[in-house]
Scaffold this active site. Sequence first.
Site, mmCIF file in Angstrom:
data_model
loop_
_atom_site.group_PDB
_atom_site.id
_atom_site.type_symbol
_atom_site.label_atom_id
_atom_site.label_comp_id
_atom_site.label_asym_id
_atom_site.label_seq_id
_atom_site.Cartn_x
_atom_site.Cartn_y
_atom_site.Cartn_z
ATOM 1 N N CYS A 191 12.125 -30.712 32.003
ATOM 2 C CA CYS A 191 11.613 -29.542 32.721
ATOM 3 C C CYS A 191 12.399 -29.440 34.022
ATOM 4 O O CYS A 191 12.281 -30.305 34.892
ATOM 5 C CB CYS A 191 10.118 -29.716 33.001
ATOM 6 N N HIS B 93 16.766 -23.926 23.414
ATOM 7 C CA HIS B 93 16.691 -22.562 23.973
ATOM 8 C C HIS B 93 17.400 -21.582 23.050
ATOM 9 O O HIS B 93 18.378 -21.940 22.375
ATOM 10 C CB HIS B 93 17.354 -22.535 25.358
ATOM 11 N N GLU C 163 8.138 -19.606 27.072
ATOM 12 C CA GLU C 163 8.326 -21.052 26.938
ATOM 13 C C GLU C 163 7.541 -21.649 25.768
ATOM 14 O O GLU C 163 6.355 -21.323 25.573
ATOM 15 C CB GLU C 163 7.876 -21.774 28.220
ATOM 16 N N CYS D 252 11.799 -20.739 34.413
ATOM 17 C CA CYS D 252 12.093 -21.879 33.541
ATOM 18 C C CYS D 252 13.462 -22.411 33.961
ATOM 19 O O CYS D 252 14.464 -21.688 33.824
ATOM 20 C CB CYS D 252 12.106 -21.433 32.083
ATOM 21 N N GLY E 184 15.727 -23.119 31.064
ATOM 22 C CA GLY E 184 16.055 -21.815 30.482
ATOM 23 C C GLY E 184 17.092 -21.072 31.302
ATOM 24 O O GLY E 184 18.007 -20.440 30.764
HETATM 25 N N1 LIG Z 1 8.455 -25.461 27.763
HETATM 26 C C1 LIG Z 1 9.671 -26.281 27.788
HETATM 27 C C2 LIG Z 1 9.550 -27.403 28.842
HETATM 28 C C3 LIG Z 1 9.451 -26.858 30.246
HETATM 29 C C4 LIG Z 1 10.699 -26.146 30.625
HETATM 30 C C5 LIG Z 1 10.631 -25.343 31.904
HETATM 31 N N2 LIG Z 1 9.347 -25.269 32.561
HETATM 32 C C6 LIG Z 1 11.700 -25.773 32.858
HETATM 33 O O1 LIG Z 1 11.561 -25.581 34.079
HETATM 34 O O2 LIG Z 1 12.762 -26.277 32.365
HETATM 35 C C7 LIG Z 1 9.875 -26.943 26.421
HETATM 36 O O3 LIG Z 1 8.895 -27.111 25.690
HETATM 37 O O4 LIG Z 1 11.037 -27.332 26.150
#
Ligand SMILES: N[C@H](CCC[C@H](N)C(=O)O)C(=O)O
Length: 276
Positions: free
Chosen positions: A83, A161, A209, A218, A221
């Site tokens: 994250c 992604h 997400e 994100c 992302g």
């Molecule tokens: N939902 C994402 C993890 C959090 C990513 C996001 N909150 C960030 O800041 O990178 C996943 O399941 O891969």
Amino acid sequence: MYPFLKGHGTENDFVLLPDPDGTVHGALSAERVRALCDRRAGIGGDGVLRVIRTAAVGEPGVGQDAEWFMDYRNADGSISEMCGNGVRVFGRHLAQQGLVDPATPVPVATRAGVKVLTFAGGAADGEITVDMGIAKVLEETAVRVGERQWSALHVDMGNPHAVAFVDDLADAGPLLDAPGHDPAVYPAGVNVEFVVRRAPGHVAMRVHERGSGETRSCGTGACAVMVATALADGAARDTAYRVDLPGGTLRITWTADDRILMTGPAVVVAEGATDL
Ligand SMILES: N[C@H](CCC[C@H](N)C(=O)O)C(=O)O
């Protein structure tokens, strides 16, 4: 009752759980994570960051080459490898608690390897730059929202992604349900980003997400978006990109030695105790 803190990075918000030796929360159940992230009956958040010493984790692949491990969980209780916004908030917390020295690079262990944080300011202020490591650029794929479909690029930032260029960020409509994707390409689900160009080196995006729904930002992302855009632009390495998200702006560079550097804010806004 046990302590928690609340923080965010460009309004991607998290509940932090100090648990240095892993004795407060044990295995940290998905049910507890969901209760903590519930925006009505709980504290509210896009995810949980458990703050635990690497030596107390005991998970395969979690090396000992960083004192602290970011145990990240999505709001639905699922585990993700990494994250990007969360690791900046995690580092801010460690620095504010005096557990690391922000004057020197701070390594944080994650399920996607060790990420090194560099603080522009002191413990409590200034932006934080994260070395997000190497982006893996994989195949062209597609995402669907309702009757609409867009081609997308599969980029792996330690987590999966799908980056789709659109004419208007509203095209994807209210992203209430997970955009459709090819389960053969994304067997563990996927984070979906919709991107529009604003100017050379400047894009804007929305994100749905995996495990959290549409969020204000994100970090991984935004890195995936920058990589897809730089490839499409034929941009030289070390070109800095500005990525605007609903919750704020991140600045991302793809270095000559192929690493992705992401810079952005990180704020701890509250602390308290709960028995959720
Ligand atoms: N939902 C994402 C993890 C959090 C990513 C996001 N909150 C960030 O800041 O990178 C996943 O399941 O891969």
